[in-house]
Design an enzyme around this catalytic site. Structure first.
Site, PDB file in Angstrom:
ATOM      1  N   SER A   1       0.988  -1.244  -0.068  1.00 11.73           N
ATOM      2  CA  SER A   1      -0.088   0.096  -0.062  1.00 11.73           C
ATOM      3  C   SER A   1       1.007   1.394  -0.108  1.00 11.73           C
ATOM      4  O   SER A   1       2.013   1.177   0.342  1.00 11.73           O
ATOM      5  CB  SER A   1      -0.939   0.172   1.292  1.00 11.73           C
ATOM      6  OG  SER A   1      -1.418   1.235   1.537  1.00 11.73           O
TER       7      SER A   1
ATOM      8  N   LYS B   1       1.774  -2.786   6.541  1.00 18.20           N
ATOM      9  CA  LYS B   1       2.456  -2.669   5.343  1.00 18.20           C
ATOM     10  C   LYS B   1       3.868  -2.343   5.254  1.00 18.20           C
ATOM     11  O   LYS B   1       4.522  -2.658   4.091  1.00 18.20           O
ATOM     12  CB  LYS B   1       1.613  -1.760   4.584  1.00 18.20           C
ATOM     13  CG  LYS B   1       0.111  -1.985   4.400  1.00 18.20           C
ATOM     14  CD  LYS B   1       0.035  -3.302   3.623  1.00 18.20           C
ATOM     15  CE  LYS B   1      -1.479  -3.906   3.508  1.00 18.20           C
ATOM     16  NZ  LYS B   1      -1.393  -5.129   2.683  1.00 18.20           N
TER      17      LYS B   1
ATOM     18  N   TYR C   1      -2.465  -0.699  10.634  1.00 21.71           N
ATOM     19  CA  TYR C   1      -2.340  -0.965   9.085  1.00 21.71           C
ATOM     20  C   TYR C   1      -1.036  -0.566   8.378  1.00 21.71           C
ATOM     21  O   TYR C   1      -0.324  -1.186   7.826  1.00 21.71           O
ATOM     22  CB  TYR C   1      -3.556  -0.427   8.375  1.00 21.71           C
ATOM     23  CG  TYR C   1      -3.636  -0.458   6.779  1.00 21.71           C
ATOM     24  CD1 TYR C   1      -4.223  -1.680   6.400  1.00 21.71           C
ATOM     25  CD2 TYR C   1      -3.130   0.259   6.106  1.00 21.71           C
ATOM     26  CE1 TYR C   1      -4.240  -1.891   5.062  1.00 21.71           C
ATOM     27  CE2 TYR C   1      -3.179   0.222   4.565  1.00 21.71           C
ATOM     28  CZ  TYR C   1      -3.794  -1.097   4.194  1.00 21.71           C
ATOM     29  OH  TYR C   1      -3.755  -1.184   2.780  1.00 21.71           O
TER      30      TYR C   1
END
Length: 255
Positions: free
Chosen positions: A147, A164, A160
């Site tokens: 991402s 990533k 999150y």
């Protein structure tokens, strides 16, 4: 007369691909792209019915696709599935999720869920597929779905973002160990893409407009915008591309 150089193929004919999180969104698009490029694609997700619907459509078009029910957080189930359907030439390690919470309010359950799926499961799938490639003496291509948050932070997505960033580091380390086996490892780093996962966030008109203002290309991405990147990194056309983070974000990160 000197011969002209030959362009490496962007086709994946004769190759076998595993796509996790393939029931919808980016994973579904990746599976379609690889099938259209000639690969035999195994679509894996907990929602096998949705994968089977996509696989059936691909088969109706004369392409090679099958669906398998797989919870990637179950390490034993992953090994069984990889053994039964592999060895694979291509992995799109896509299964993942996000739980948006302010850093000061992140719940233990949210933290555990994101680490378990986005990092631990991604590691386990990549390891199982790579073990199969090495045992079979196969060169291959592993694409870990990352991402833009693998490169920058963001509001309400600290865990999150941490997962990533970890995927980016994991992928670079994998390059060093798997390169001698002919296995390439890269990441794709999408920006904001219209998917079921981002629907709630992008439904906030203020957030959507603010995001678009930061994008030189002037629009939110669609899953189709990522399909070419998947085929490129999976195909012989990227035969010496390894350790790359292919950012597909409409210019978001340069702003």
């Amino acid at each position: 007369m000197t011969d002209l150089p030959a362009t490496p193929s962007f086709r994946c004919d004769g190759l076998v691909a595993l796509v996790t999180g393939a029931s919808r969104g980016i994973g579904r698009a990746a599976a379609v792209a690889l099938a259209e490029a000639g690969a035999r694609v195994v679509l894996a997700a907990r929602a096998q019915n949705e994968c089977e619907e996509t696989a059936a459509i691909l088969r109706e078009r004369g392409l090679l696709a099958e669906a398998v029910a797989l919870d990637v957080t179950d390490r034993h189930a992953v090994r069984v599935a990889v053994s039964a359907h592999g060895p694979f030439d291509i992995l799109v390690n896509n299964a993942g999720t996000n739980i948006r919470e302010p850093f000061l309010e992140v719940a233990d359950a949210s933290f555990d869920a994101l680490i378990d799926l986005n990092l631990r499961a991604a590691f386990g799938v990549a390891q199982a597929v790579a073990q199969g490639m090495v045992a079979a003496g196969k060169a291959g291509a592993i694409i870990n779905m990352s991402s833009v948050n693998g490169h920058v932070g963001g509001l309400n997505r600290t865990v999150y973002t941490a997962t990533k960033h970890a995927i980016e580091g994991l992928s670079k380390a994998m390059v060093s160990e798997l390169g001698p086996h002919g296995i390439r490892v890269n990441t794709i780093c999408p920006g904001f893409v219209e998917t079921p996962l981002t629907h709630g966030l992008l439904s906030d008109q203020k957030f959507r407009e603010g995001t678009v203002r930061r994008m030189p290309m002037g629009r939110i991405l669609t899953v189709e915008d990522l399909m070419g990147a998947v085929v490129f990194l999976a195909s012989p056309a990227s035969g010496m591309v390894s350790g790359c983070s292919l950012i597909v974000d409409g210019g978001f990160l340069v702003q």
